[in-house]
Design a protein around this motif. Structure first.
Motif, PDB file in Angstrom:
ATOM      1  N   ARG A   1      11.288   3.280 -16.663  1.00 51.83           N
ATOM      2  CA  ARG A   1      11.161   3.824 -18.017  1.00 51.83           C
ATOM      3  C   ARG A   1      10.574   5.227 -17.995  1.00 51.83           C
ATOM      4  N   GLY A   2       9.765   5.524 -16.976  1.00 49.63           N
ATOM      5  CA  GLY A   2       9.145   6.845 -16.879  1.00 49.63           C
ATOM      6  C   GLY A   2      10.023   7.891 -16.243  1.00 49.63           C
ATOM      7  N   ILE A   3      11.180   7.494 -15.703  1.00 50.54           N
ATOM      8  CA  ILE A   3      12.086   8.449 -15.058  1.00 50.54           C
ATOM      9  C   ILE A   3      13.341   8.670 -15.893  1.00 50.54           C
ATOM     10  N   SER A   4      14.051   7.606 -16.187  1.00 52.95           N
ATOM     11  CA  SER A   4      15.416   7.720 -16.705  1.00 52.95           C
ATOM     12  C   SER A   4      15.509   8.321 -18.100  1.00 52.95           C
TER      13      SER A   4
ATOM     14  N   ARG B   1      18.646   8.361   0.372  1.00 52.29           N
ATOM     15  CA  ARG B   1      18.144   9.738   0.360  1.00 52.29           C
ATOM     16  C   ARG B   1      16.630   9.816   0.237  1.00 52.29           C
ATOM     17  N   ALA B   2      15.983   8.746  -0.185  1.00 54.05           N
ATOM     18  CA  ALA B   2      14.517   8.706  -0.284  1.00 54.05           C
ATOM     19  C   ALA B   2      13.966   9.875  -1.092  1.00 54.05           C
ATOM     20  N   PHE B   3      14.599  10.150  -2.240  1.00 55.55           N
ATOM     21  CA  PHE B   3      14.144  11.248  -3.091  1.00 55.55           C
ATOM     22  C   PHE B   3      12.926  10.819  -3.898  1.00 55.55           C
ATOM     23  N   SER B   4      12.149  11.801  -4.302  1.00 54.66           N
ATOM     24  CA  SER B   4      10.997  11.560  -5.160  1.00 54.66           C
ATOM     25  C   SER B   4      11.457  11.245  -6.575  1.00 54.66           C
ATOM     26  N   ALA B   5      10.545  10.683  -7.363  1.00 56.24           N
ATOM     27  CA  ALA B   5      10.840  10.461  -8.785  1.00 56.24           C
ATOM     28  C   ALA B   5      11.104  11.791  -9.483  1.00 56.24           C
ATOM     29  N   GLN B   6      10.400  12.850  -9.029  1.00 61.45           N
ATOM     30  CA  GLN B   6      10.588  14.178  -9.612  1.00 61.45           C
ATOM     31  C   GLN B   6      12.019  14.666  -9.417  1.00 61.45           C
TER      32      GLN B   6
END
Length: 754
Positions: free
Chosen positions: A330-333, A132-137
């Motif tokens: 670590r900055g997303i999950s 899906r190539a989604f952003s981190a956001q």
């Protein structure tokens, strides 16, 4: 006065004579730095070089450029991402029953199928591989919304889209490996896990004793060069159901088959779990949550070199791979899980505090409750601001290890505070388990978030300032690298150039700190206006104090500072609260300075300023040299810093505003899932009806007091009917009041069992 000017001129002349400066200043300082500054091991240097810096370096420098900070675009979702959230995600949320998932210790088969078929494991995989190539956001937002409904499902979705085979393949895999595995990972045909943690290697991931020995095996009549692996891992999420195992181990080449050194370093490989000798299971039970977590073992399992991520060239590169990918994941999950929990607490506790009555009035009117409620709302705003901003850094192709460590540590800790406050306000409603208890499942999930991806004690005491001091400082990292090399003429020249720049940097910041100390932060103007202007001034003050104190600490303590964890962690706390406050201000600006949000912003910034300055004071009060400590304290804030945290007025007005302003409450809790027919939807409806009938309720209660109605033998509906007969209430008001009361009682009820 003339003598002072003469001394300054003489100093300038001395410094300008290059030969003199090299011999009597630069070389002695260089030798002192070599003794004093921490020696970086190979793994530490790789960790430093694998990540990069972002806004953290601005805050650490003492010169944050706020205009540049606000020029960064507001975080946005693409139309495809928003459509996925509105459709596939909403469908998934309607399928989830966390009570049943926890009972069964697994997701329903229909949910597993839906996740695979609709690309919930393919957020980070490019479209050319079927992802899906989604952003981190988008990744972060989706996980946060799932976490507010089902933490077990959120973790299941989170892992394949965080540190794991897909992430490692994208950055370090060979073209053949990408073509082989990424399409299968995108469709869910291959379900991944990544095995790093072992019995003796938890937070100290470099201590793994799992190993692989380079050897040759004859397979189908051909000699194949490969590795014979032995490992035993634990705490591996998705391991019990994974079909593709990512494995970290130390590689050795005792026979020199690869022609180099014998100890090759940490290496990562991909192994199908049906490969001969691979064992997965038994599973763990993480506080009764339903996500899969377990063990994997293998003894002398042979794999070809082509299974190493990156092929033969990837041998020994595993540590750099892990550090780089861990900082992004670590900055997303974990910020996403924290935000989902905080939004859940804010949505439900604001509603519950209004409809729950004690002593004849809503508990939201009591100041003790307001203190906890304001903390919930203010910290939730801060958590959401940091979640969005940190994900945005990753979308900007940054890998800021310090910032993601700050987000992981502080957001999980703030969500723990928010949850504890929510349970305090809910009282008995929060401790009786069952379908009507919307807090308990997330409450038991908080220790998991605090433990994983670098335990919080390690993250705070070793990572934030440990990396921040060297990585974010404008000169220290370069100086350490120089002094660890030989002292050739070129090195001396380079060091001299850095030293002069470093001295100028520190001198200017020291003068700024003294001036800000005299003016209590108001001595320098900032190019902002409005009610938030004072916040920028105070943050500039704190930033310059951090910069000077860090220089003093590193100069005085050198490498010993790494072991003075209670000191270094407090400097890390200063940096953290500077970053968190920056995120709050950025979100407020990008949201268009919403009037209804200012009270939450005011609370959050007041909180972070208080915690930041208190951490600075704790550092100074415990500094090893008491004379130096007193000088630093007077220099930082001669007349005190005056940061006392949110006032009673801020607390009171924030609570009243959140309960009365529908859009402000929605913005600070929008990630909370409100399912039709569920306990939160019932609570929400009771909250809405309670507000709509407040006028009628007020008249009814006044009537009760005026006539001293004894209601021990009459129902609420009967009393309302009496008030209607006395023409205190209209028929419509009476009916609405009875209906609102029924909804209220249903919402505050708890589950009972045979």
């Amino acid at each position: 006065m003339g003598i002072i000017v003469l001394v300054i001129v003489l100093i300038c002349i001395v410094f300008s004579v290059q030969t003199f400066r090299y011999r009597f200043i630069t070389l002695p300082v260089m030798r002192y730095f070599k003794r004093a500054l921490p020696q970086l091991s190979q793994t530490e240097q790789e960790a430093m070089e694998a990540g990069d810096t972002w806004w953290d370096s601005q805050l650490f420098s003492g010169r944050p450029n706020w205009q540049k900070w606000h020029q960064i675009d507001a975080p946005k979702l693409t139309s495809d991402e928003q459509a996925f959230i509105d459709n596939e995600l909403e469908t998934l949320l309607s399928m989830l029953d966390e009570q049943q998932i926890r009972h069964d210790k697994d997701l329903p088969e229909a949910v597993w199928t839906f996740l695979k078929e609709h690309g919930f494991f393919a957020f980070i995989i490019p479209k050319k591989f079927g992802g899906r190539a989604f952003s981190a956001q988008a990744n972060s937002t989706i996980v946060a919304k799932i976490a507010s409904k089902s933490l077990s499902t959120a973790v299941t979705v989170m892992v394949p889209n965080s540190l794991g085979p897909a992430e490692l393949l994208l950055h370090y895999g060979t073209s053949e490996q990408q073509q082989q595995w990424l399409p299968k990972l995108a469709t869910g045909e291959a379900l991944p896990c990544f095995a790093l943690t072992a019995l003796e290697a938890g937070s100290d991931a470099g201590a793994i004793d799992d190993y692989g020995v380079v050897c040759q095996k004859t397979i189908k009549g051909e000699k194949v060069l490969g590795l014979e692996l032995t490992w035993s891992k634990r705490y591996i999420t998705l391991a019990p159901v994974a079909t593709l195992l990512g494995l970290a181990f130390k590689a050795y080449d005792p026979e020199g088959l690869l022609g180099g050194k014998h100890a090759l370093g940490i290496t990562c490989a991909l192994i199908p779990t049906n490969h001969k000798g691979v064992k997965v299971g038994p599973r763990h039970n993480p506080l009764d949550h339903g996500f899969m977590n377990g063990t994997t073992q293998g003894s002398k399992v042979f794999i070809p070199l082509g299974w190493v991520i990156g092929g033969q060239a990837g041998i020994g590169k595993g540590w750099r791979m892990l550090v780089s990918c861990l900082s992004a994941g670590r900055g997303i999950s974990l910020p996403a899980l924290s935000a989902g929990t905080a939004h859940l607490c804010t949505r439900t506790t604001t509603a519950y505090s209004l409809i729950r009555e004690q002593f004849g009035q809503s508990i939201a009117d009591f100041e003790g409750v307001q203190e906890s409620l304001a903390r919930i709302v203010g910290l939730t705003y801060s958590i959401e601001a940091c979640r969005q901003t940190t994900a945005q850094a990753i979308d900007m192709k940054k890998s800021p290890a310090v910032i993601t460590a700050i987000a992981k540590y502080h957001l999980t800790e703030m969500s723990r505070t928010v949850m504890n406050d929510a349970l305090d306000i809910h009282g008995g409603k929060g401790i009786q388990k069952g379908p009507n208890n919307y807090l308990a499942n997330n409450y038991t999930g908080i220790p998991i978030s605090i433990t994983v991806e670098g335990a919080n004690i390690l993250t705070r005491n070793l990572m934030i300032f440990g990396q921040g001091a060297t990585r974010c400082h404008p000169y220290i990292f370069q100086q350490i690298k120089l002094i660890q090399d030989s002292e050739g003429t070129e090195r001396v020249r380079e060091f001299d150039k850095l030293l002069m720049a470093h001295l100028q940097h520190t001198s200017i910041n020291t003068l700024k700190m003294l001036w800000l100390s005299l003016t209590r932060g108001h001595g320098l103007s900032v190019k902002t206006s409005g009610p938030t202007q004072v916040f920028y001034k105070k943050l500039n003050w704190l930033s310059v104090c951090l910069s000077v104190c860090s220089d003093i600490a590193m100069l005085k303590l050198g490498g010993e500072l790494k072991r003075k964890e209670m000191l270094s962690a407090r400097l890390g706390d200063v940096l953290s609260h500077l970053y968190l406050a920056s995120c709050v201000l950025k979100k407020y600006e990008h949201d268009g300075r919403q009037h209804g949000d200012f009270n939450a912003v005011n609370y959050a910034i007041s909180h972070h300023l208080k915690e930041g300055f208190n951490a600075l004071d704790c550092f100074i009060d415990n500094f090893t040299n008491r004379v130096v400590a007193q000088i630093i304290k007077r220099s930082c804030h001669l007349f005190g810093h005056g940061m006392k945290g949110p006032s009673n007025h801020i607390i009171s007005i924030l609570c009243k505003n959140t309960l009365s302003d529908k859009s402000a409450r929605e913005r600070v809790s929008h990630l909370c899932t409100v399912e039709a027919g569920g306990a939160i939807q019932e609570l929400e409806q009771a909250y809405i009806e309670y507000k709509l009938t407040q006028s009628a309720r007020s008249k009814f209660k006044q009537w009760q007091k005026r006539f001293k109605i004894l209601d021990f033998d009459k129902s609420f509906a009967e009393l309302v009917k009496m008030a209607q007969t006395d023409q205190v209430l209209t028929s419509e008001e009476a009916q609405s009041l009875v209906e609102a009361q029924d909804l209220r009682l249903k919402a505050i009820a708890v589950d009972v069992f045979d």
